[in-house]
Design a protein around this motif. Sequence first.
Motif, PDB file in Angstrom:
ATOM      1  N   TYR A 107     114.450  73.614 -13.507  1.00  0.00           N
ATOM      2  CA  TYR A 107     114.458  73.496 -14.968  1.00  0.00           C
ATOM      3  C   TYR A 107     114.046  74.822 -15.616  1.00  0.00           C
ATOM      4  CZ  TYR A 107     114.778  68.375 -14.598  1.00  0.00           C
ATOM      5  OH  TYR A 107     115.186  67.084 -14.335  1.00  0.00           O
ATOM      6  N   ALA A 108     112.901  75.371 -15.154  1.00  0.00           N
ATOM      7  CA  ALA A 108     112.408  76.620 -15.738  1.00  0.00           C
ATOM      8  C   ALA A 108     113.371  77.763 -15.462  1.00  0.00           C
ATOM      9  CB  ALA A 108     111.026  76.952 -15.182  1.00  0.00           C
ATOM     10  N   LEU A 109     113.911  77.803 -14.251  1.00  0.00           N
ATOM     11  CA  LEU A 109     114.798  78.904 -13.880  1.00  0.00           C
ATOM     12  C   LEU A 109     116.044  78.912 -14.768  1.00  0.00           C
ATOM     13  CD1 LEU A 109     114.520  81.056 -11.636  1.00  0.00           C
ATOM     14  CD2 LEU A 109     116.176  79.754 -10.324  1.00  0.00           C
ATOM     15  N   GLU A 110     116.612  77.751 -14.989  1.00  0.00           N
ATOM     16  CA  GLU A 110     117.807  77.688 -15.823  1.00  0.00           C
ATOM     17  C   GLU A 110     117.492  78.046 -17.275  1.00  0.00           C
ATOM     18  OE1 GLU A 110     119.807  73.957 -15.192  1.00  0.00           O
ATOM     19  OE2 GLU A 110     120.702  74.687 -13.327  1.00  0.00           O
ATOM     20  N   SER A 111     116.286  77.729 -17.712  1.00  0.00           N
ATOM     21  CA  SER A 111     115.886  78.108 -19.067  1.00  0.00           C
ATOM     22  C   SER A 111     115.771  79.624 -19.198  1.00  0.00           C
ATOM     23  CB  SER A 111     114.548  77.451 -19.418  1.00  0.00           C
ATOM     24  OG  SER A 111     114.090  77.884 -20.676  1.00  0.00           O
ATOM     25  N   TYR A 112     115.163  80.263 -18.198  1.00  0.00           N
ATOM     26  CA  TYR A 112     115.066  81.735 -18.225  1.00  0.00           C
ATOM     27  C   TYR A 112     116.463  82.360 -18.234  1.00  0.00           C
ATOM     28  CZ  TYR A 112     110.155  81.057 -16.849  1.00  0.00           C
ATOM     29  OH  TYR A 112     108.836  80.679 -16.788  1.00  0.00           O
ATOM     30  N   LEU A 113     117.336  81.852 -17.378  1.00  0.00           N
ATOM     31  CA  LEU A 113     118.691  82.397 -17.289  1.00  0.00           C
ATOM     32  C   LEU A 113     119.443  82.248 -18.604  1.00  0.00           C
ATOM     33  CD1 LEU A 113     119.626  81.009 -13.769  1.00  0.00           C
ATOM     34  CD2 LEU A 113     119.376  83.429 -14.329  1.00  0.00           C
ATOM     35  N   ALA A 114     119.196  81.151 -19.300  1.00  0.00           N
ATOM     36  CA  ALA A 114     119.949  80.867 -20.520  1.00  0.00           C
ATOM     37  C   ALA A 114     119.397  81.575 -21.748  1.00  0.00           C
ATOM     38  CB  ALA A 114     119.968  79.356 -20.768  1.00  0.00           C
ATOM     39  N   THR A 115     118.095  81.859 -21.774  1.00  0.00           N
ATOM     40  CA  THR A 115     117.487  82.311 -23.022  1.00  0.00           C
ATOM     41  C   THR A 115     116.901  83.712 -23.007  1.00  0.00           C
ATOM     42  OG1 THR A 115     115.384  81.247 -22.451  1.00  0.00           O
ATOM     43  CG2 THR A 115     116.973  79.932 -23.696  1.00  0.00           C
ATOM     44  N   LEU A 116     116.528  84.231 -21.848  1.00  0.00           N
ATOM     45  CA  LEU A 116     115.959  85.578 -21.839  1.00  0.00           C
ATOM     46  C   LEU A 116     117.043  86.607 -22.175  1.00  0.00           C
ATOM     47  CD1 LEU A 116     113.550  85.634 -18.745  1.00  0.00           C
ATOM     48  CD2 LEU A 116     112.915  85.830 -21.160  1.00  0.00           C
ATOM     49  N   PRO A 117     116.748  87.550 -23.090  1.00  0.00           N
ATOM     50  CA  PRO A 117     117.711  88.616 -23.387  1.00  0.00           C
ATOM     51  C   PRO A 117     117.667  89.680 -22.290  1.00  0.00           C
ATOM     52  CG  PRO A 117     115.745  88.875 -24.736  1.00  0.00           C
ATOM     53  CD  PRO A 117     115.550  87.616 -23.945  1.00  0.00           C
ATOM     54  N   ALA A 118     118.708  89.776 -21.498  1.00  0.00           N
ATOM     55  CA  ALA A 118     118.701  90.648 -20.326  1.00  0.00           C
ATOM     56  C   ALA A 118     118.365  92.090 -20.682  1.00  0.00           C
ATOM     57  CB  ALA A 118     120.062  90.582 -19.623  1.00  0.00           C
ATOM     58  N   GLU A 119     118.886  92.565 -21.818  1.00  0.00           N
ATOM     59  CA  GLU A 119     118.692  93.976 -22.182  1.00  0.00           C
ATOM     60  C   GLU A 119     117.242  94.295 -22.546  1.00  0.00           C
ATOM     61  OE1 GLU A 119     119.527  91.652 -25.855  1.00  0.00           O
ATOM     62  OE2 GLU A 119     120.394  91.758 -23.832  1.00  0.00           O
ATOM     63  N   LYS A 120     116.431  93.270 -22.826  1.00  0.00           N
ATOM     64  CA  LYS A 120     115.024  93.487 -23.201  1.00  0.00           C
ATOM     65  C   LYS A 120     114.069  92.865 -22.198  1.00  0.00           C
ATOM     66  CE  LYS A 120     113.980  95.298 -26.430  1.00  0.00           C
ATOM     67  NZ  LYS A 120     113.764  96.769 -26.616  1.00  0.00           N
ATOM     68  N   THR A 121     114.559  92.604 -20.964  1.00  0.00           N
ATOM     69  CA  THR A 121     113.742  91.929 -19.956  1.00  0.00           C
ATOM     70  C   THR A 121     113.632  92.779 -18.701  1.00  0.00           C
ATOM     71  OG1 THR A 121     114.424  89.747 -20.759  1.00  0.00           O
ATOM     72  CG2 THR A 121     113.540  89.855 -18.519  1.00  0.00           C
ATOM     73  N   VAL A 122     112.405  92.889 -18.176  1.00  0.00           N
ATOM     74  CA  VAL A 122     112.182  93.502 -16.872  1.00  0.00           C
ATOM     75  C   VAL A 122     111.756  92.393 -15.910  1.00  0.00           C
ATOM     76  CG1 VAL A 122     109.776  94.132 -17.441  1.00  0.00           C
ATOM     77  CG2 VAL A 122     110.969  95.291 -15.563  1.00  0.00           C
ATOM     78  N   ILE A 123     112.346  92.393 -14.729  1.00  0.00           N
ATOM     79  CA  ILE A 123     112.079  91.362 -13.728  1.00  0.00           C
ATOM     80  C   ILE A 123     111.232  91.972 -12.613  1.00  0.00           C
ATOM     81  CG2 ILE A 123     113.118  89.778 -12.059  1.00  0.00           C
ATOM     82  CD1 ILE A 123     115.639  89.915 -13.975  1.00  0.00           C
ATOM     83  N   VAL A 124     110.029  91.463 -12.455  1.00  0.00           N
ATOM     84  CA  VAL A 124     109.080  91.978 -11.463  1.00  0.00           C
ATOM     85  C   VAL A 124     109.002  90.982 -10.312  1.00  0.00           C
ATOM     86  CG1 VAL A 124     106.704  92.683 -11.030  1.00  0.00           C
ATOM     87  CG2 VAL A 124     107.766  93.162 -13.254  1.00  0.00           C
ATOM     88  N   THR A 125     109.411  91.420  -9.135  1.00  0.00           N
ATOM     89  CA  THR A 125     109.393  90.563  -7.950  1.00  0.00           C
ATOM     90  C   THR A 125     108.262  91.005  -7.037  1.00  0.00           C
ATOM     91  OG1 THR A 125     111.801  90.340  -8.111  1.00  0.00           O
ATOM     92  CG2 THR A 125     110.763  89.669  -6.038  1.00  0.00           C
ATOM     93  N   ILE A 126     107.392  90.062  -6.678  1.00  0.00           N
ATOM     94  CA  ILE A 126     106.196  90.402  -5.895  1.00  0.00           C
ATOM     95  C   ILE A 126     106.196  89.628  -4.587  1.00  0.00           C
ATOM     96  CG2 ILE A 126     103.687  90.489  -5.857  1.00  0.00           C
ATOM     97  CD1 ILE A 126     103.720  90.450  -8.905  1.00  0.00           C
TER      98      ILE A 126
END
Length: 446
Positions: A110-129
């Motif tokens: 649910y959360a993952l699909e919300s991020y995919l649908a609503t986060l603006p890619a051009e203004k988002t940095v994805i930090v993988t730890i």
Amino acid sequence: MADILDWTSANLDTLDGATHEARAGEMAARLVEQTGSGELPFLTMSYMAGLKQQLSNLKDYLKGFDHMLLLGIGGSALGARALQKAFFPQQDQPGHNGPSLWIADNVDAYALESYLATLPAEKTVIVTISKSGGTIETVGQYFIFKEWAQKKLGDEWNRHMLLITDEEEGFLRTEADRNTIKTLPVPDNLGGRYSVLSAVGLIPALFLGIDIDSLIDGARDVVAPLIDPTLTGQTLSRHPSFQLATWAASLLDKGFDEMIFFAYIPLWASFGDWFAQLWAESLGKEGKGSQPVPAIGVTDQHSVNQMFMDGIRNKACLFLTCPTLPAGPRFPNDLPDQFDYVRGKNFGELIQAEGLGNRMALSQNGVPLVELSMGDDGPKQAGKLIALLGAATILTGWLMGINPLDQPAVELGKRLAKARMNADGLEEEKADMDAFLSADRDTREF
């Protein structure tokens, strides 16, 4: 105000701490050996000078984003969330329009699909730890967001990725080298639950504008005596981390096998979840340990406190307070007579009164309790708390005769999950899985 440990209600006179206290010299020698050999970077922070330079270089880069999506689980997320809730509460409040940190720390479609649908890619940095680069819950999300970023951003996708992983090995290290992705290292010998004061916690803190220098300074104030190569048993015996460790080990000897972490600093409540992993994953070994129980004051006075007060007498408590919390607005003078006791008082006085009342009640009901009274609720005090509890956990483990730095039992569930997904090289686990799934089940409708 000073940061104080209040031992008045710790029930020290009913515990036999002398056996553990007598091992101060042995523990001091072990600290000298292991800090000198690089085995305890949580205490020495030998990586910090290099990390500070890297963070300085990334500051302007991070300012170019409105959103940070952190992909991590367990120790890769709990410290960051605690810092966010403590020092960037505005994200959870009405009208927020500044930077936003989102933490994807579970297998939550649910959360993952919300991020995919609503986060603006051009203004988002994805930090993988992921230190190992093989944590499937985290790396699996990375695969999905890598594809998302490539579709949304084209050739610029890698500029929106930041990997925090092993400096030399693992899938994420290979991925960074192959795709020219910015990286920060997780130092060797630094387990996730001890990593909040590394890039793992400091990158999200930097993004939110939290004072990371004060965090680090606070931690260094606590650990300085512990990493002194001339440390002696006499010096260690006076250190609050060792005193907490001897208390915790003595409690276990008496059958107190639950440790409540009761936070009466509302914005610091998420430190309870951070502490729970630290304590459980470090000390739950070989049939030993005490179960950590995070609790929030005042909220949990109205829920689980009945068990703390009147249940089985196996509970001790770390009780976190701060006498300098904001006063807040005043209660109106025009109140019904039954509430005249708060008429004209500040709202903030209520949590202080509730905290005092519950601390007294727990003590009177036989719960050994140490109050951690923070002189302030700023980043420096948080750094001190992180270092104090981390050091106390390590020393408690040593006094118990177990290794507080590994987590062997959690690996079985991970292997079985991979077997369920048909990963290679897990034939024994797959056979166990088949046997488990094919066994007769005792199922009942409800």
